[in-house]
Design an enzyme around this catalytic site. Structure first.
Site, PDB file in Angstrom:
ATOM      1  N   SER A 296     -31.646   8.919 -34.326  1.00 21.05           N
ATOM      2  CA  SER A 296     -30.279   8.453 -34.579  1.00 21.05           C
ATOM      3  C   SER A 296     -28.874   9.117 -34.973  1.00 21.05           C
ATOM      4  O   SER A 296     -28.638  10.221 -34.565  1.00 21.05           O
ATOM      5  CB  SER A 296     -30.251   7.053 -35.747  1.00 21.05           C
TER       6      SER A 296
ATOM      7  N   ASP B  63     -33.710   1.677 -24.770  1.00 20.88           N
ATOM      8  CA  ASP B  63     -32.362   2.014 -25.730  1.00 20.88           C
ATOM      9  C   ASP B  63     -30.886   1.179 -25.351  1.00 20.88           C
ATOM     10  O   ASP B  63     -30.021   2.567 -24.439  1.00 20.88           O
ATOM     11  CB  ASP B  63     -32.615   2.897 -26.682  1.00 20.88           C
TER      12      ASP B  63
ATOM     13  N   HIS C 270     -35.644   2.796 -28.903  1.00 21.81           N
ATOM     14  CA  HIS C 270     -34.439   3.906 -29.499  1.00 21.81           C
ATOM     15  C   HIS C 270     -35.182   4.690 -30.700  1.00 21.81           C
ATOM     16  O   HIS C 270     -35.197   5.360 -30.774  1.00 21.81           O
ATOM     17  CB  HIS C 270     -33.432   2.760 -30.786  1.00 21.81           C
TER      18      HIS C 270
END
EC number: 3.4.16.6
Length: 702
Positions: free
Chosen positions: A188, A399, A457
């Site tokens: 991220s 994701d 994710h």
């Protein structure tokens, strides 16, 4: 006799203090003060062969503003000294900004997961079996890291400077690791952190000061990274269409299409000035583009009788559903066990916290302050980094928020090592791990892109063992297998198995001339499996050191016992030898006598009877309590004095648990724009997508 008793008591106290087993490492070895020896569930749920050696604590970086970074390190005591894993350090960072790397430690790549009893259980895909893993809470104020109020970081270069300071302090604690190969991994918003830290390391290595050693930076692994914000946001509508999450019949289609076109114009403007040395204001403002995801999630809410927890698409895994307007903030569900586990005072003590702050998955205060308004997005750093360091960009295929489509979009525009993008983006290698197809790979000029099937994710959360094999790709421990004349597979193996060299499904009658060139120096040896018996020097050192410490402690404890017995004997002998005649001579005058009154005689008799009922220890304690010079008539403690004792105990029960002020500034529980953090939304600042128009002023964080 009195002097002898006082001497005995003092000796007893001093020796007892010395005999208290210190936390291993409170001696000259600075590392041992961070040793973690216990956690809830460690001894009942974790196999002895799997238990890692752990170190954790808060390392002081800057005393002037009380900045301390928390780390938690895991190392495998069973690793072989000749194994490639034995000299490997992996630094793991989660995103946010302001989200704790304890997500990575307890939900993803660490050796433990937390069960519903808030105890640790095993994660068989732990990365610590492939190298020492160090999870760091940063920037300052994140997780268990701490800094004074108002000392928050704001930009990426400052973040990198602080992290290198942490590394400097870390290697002071573990100087034997400074020559290790270094890998950075994270996900991220760590897609912003990691390139900036790597750039700072390379610049440091180029200008070493006297006495400094080079950091052996080997590779970067960025998972579902927030690297090029606007380019990533431009992928949202195409991703929804491709995965049949929305179509042109949606009532908000035209609104969404209009926003997408506006975002496209912003990205085009950024691309036209990509190589400029000045910051492009359009590149620093990603609110319009990021707002597309908020509108897509709102436009696809299921209101036709769906259960509350099934109304919204999970932005971190589009195959899952969540309640509105959370759309993923309640995922992963194990987070509800991790939070109370890390808020447990016993666990905080086990992790050697100096500042007993309350753990939060994400700090809104850190996120709001870290706006990076004076920093180029990290995508600008990749070309120079790729000249020196291999980079792996891996994505979980399910994701949305940092999806693989957006990653490929910015890679195809990027110029690195003499050419633009992948020359042949269709030349994909199927990734085969442990005889299963788990994704596909594109490799060129030091850059590897990997799309991983059936993952979100947080790839390591879904596929821990597959994610660990990413380290085998980073270290070139894989084979390229020919499928036919035009297709090849990239093959990795279970932990500890070395690559075999080039293998062809239908090999020709004569060996290929380049077979040897693809075989590593270690390929001729037997597969290097991790020994369950454990032969590493580190394991042997630990095994040998512990008995020595235990023997010394036991000897001290034995000495204490002997001294206590001796002291008690002297006290008892003193008690037995005290004068007993009714008529006592005054020590100052041999002729005068002190007459005892009848009621005193009765009191002595009662005391004698009572003393016969007391045991040896009780008598000894009575001797301690007797007030010198007052005999049996020592003045009793008053009620006021007793009250003072209680007041003192009350005052002493201070609470130092939470250094984060629970004020409106934290805005805990508030829902904002969807966040790009590792595995969840910023629970403090980015949880309300219903108010996205106002909250879009806050940076959407990963």
């Amino acid at each position: 006799m009195l002097i002898s008793s006082i001497y005995t008591i003092c000796l007893f106290i001093i020796t007892s203090v010395l005999a208290i087993p210190p936390k291993e490492g409170s001696d000259s070895d600075p590392a041992k003060q961070y040793l973690v020896t216990d956690l809830p569930g460690l001894h009942e749920n974790i196999d002895d062969d799997f238990k890692p050696i752990m170190y954790a604590g808060q390392v002081e970086l800057f005393p002037e503003n009380n900045t301390m970074y928390f780390f938690w390190k895991f190392t495998d005591p069973k690793k072989s000294t000749d194994s490639a894993y034995s000299k490997r350090s992996i630094f793991w960072l989660n995103g946010g900004p302001g989200c704790s790397s304890m997500d990575g430690a307890l939900l993803e790549t660490g050796p433990f997961r937390i069960n519903q009893d808030e105890k640790v259980v095993m994660n068989n895909g732990s990365w610590h079996k492939a190298g020492d893993v160090v999870y760091v809470d940063q920037p300052a104020g994140t997780g268990f890291s701490y800094t004074d109020q108002g000392k928050w970081l704001h930009d990426l270069p400052d973040m990198a400077f602080y992290f290198l300071k942490f590394m400097e302090k870390y290697y002071e604690i573990y100087p034997e690791e400074i020559d290790n190969d270094i890998y950075f991994a994270g996900e991220s918003y760590a897609g912003q952190y990691i390139p900036y830290i790597a750039d700072a390391i390379l610049k440091r290595n180029a200008k070493l000061e006297e006495g400094q050693k080079k950091y052996n930076l080997k590779s970067l692994l960025i998972g579902n990274g927030w690297v090029s914000p606007n380019e990533q946001s431009l992928s949202y509508l195409p991703f929804f269409i491709e995965n049949k999450l929305i179509d042109k019949e949606n009532p908000r289609w035209m609104e969404l299409l209009g926003d997408h076109e506006k975002c496209q114009r912003i990205v085009d403007g950024i691309d036209s000035k990509f190589d400029d040395k000045e910051l492009n204001p359009a590149e620093l403002d990603s609110n319009l583009c990021e707002g597309i995801l908020t509108k897509l999630l709102s436009a696809t809410v299921n209101g036709d009788g769906a259960d509350d927890d099934q109304r919204c698409i999970n932005m971190y895994d589009f195959t899952l559903r969540d309640s509105w307007p959370g759309c993923g903030i309640n995922w992963p569900f194990e987070l509800k066990y991790v939070t109370p586990f890390l808020r447990n005072d016993e666990v905080k003590h086990d992790l050697n916290l100096r500042v007993m702050k309350t753990w939060r998955e994400c700090s809104g205060r850190v996120g709001r302050n870290f706006n990076a308004q004076h920093s180029f997005p990290s995508v600008h750093l990749l070309p120079d980094l790729l000249k020196q360091v291999p980079i792996i960009l891996f994505s979980g295929m399910n994701d949305i928020i940092c999806n693989s489509k957006g990653t490929l979009q910015y890679v195809l525009k990027l110029n690195w090592n003499g050419r633009k993008g992948f020359e042949n983006p269709d030349a994909k290698l199927d990734w085969i791990h442990d005889d299963k197809k788990v994704g596909y790979v594109i490799q060129e000029r030091n850059l590897t892109f990997i799309d991983i099937y059936n993952s979100s994710h947080m790839v390591p959360y879904d596929l821990p063992e597959v994610s660990r094999a990413l380290l085998e790709i980073a270290t070139n421990n894989y084979d390229i297998r020919d499928v036919d004349e035009t297709n090849q597979n990239l093959v990795t193996y279970p932990l500890g198995v070395q690559k075999k060299g080039k293998i062809e499904v239908n090999p020709p009658s004569t060996p290929s001339s380049n077979d040897d060139s693809t075989t590593s120096e270690t390929s001729d040896s037997q597969p290097d499996t991790v020994s369950s018996a454990g032969t590493s020097a580190e394991a042997e050192t630990e095994t040998e050191a512990e008995p020595t410490v235990n023997k010394v402690a036991r000897l001290i404890q034995l000495a204490v016992i002997l001294i206590v017995i001796w002291g008690l004997y002297l006290l008892y002998a003193s008690w037995r030898a005290r004068p007993s005649p009714i008529m006592k001579k005054n020590g100052g005058n041999g002729r005068k006598k002190n007459v005892q009154w009848a009621d005193q005689l009765s009191r002595f008799e009662e005391e004698a009877d009572a003393s016969q009922l007391k045991g040896f220890f009780a008598k000894t304690m009575d001797r301690f309590r007797t007030t010198e010079g007052q005999g049996s008539y020592a003045r009793a403690q008053s009620d006021d004095y007793i009250d003072d004792i209680e007041l003192g105990e009350g005052i002493g029960e201070t609470q130092l648990d939470d250094f984060i002020i629970g004020s409106d500034d934290e805005r805990e529980g508030e829902l904002e724009q969807p966040t790009h953090k590792s595995g969840n939304m910023d629970t403090d600042t980015n949880k309300n997508m219903k108010n996205s128009s106002n909250e879009s002023k806050n940076k959407n964080t990963v």
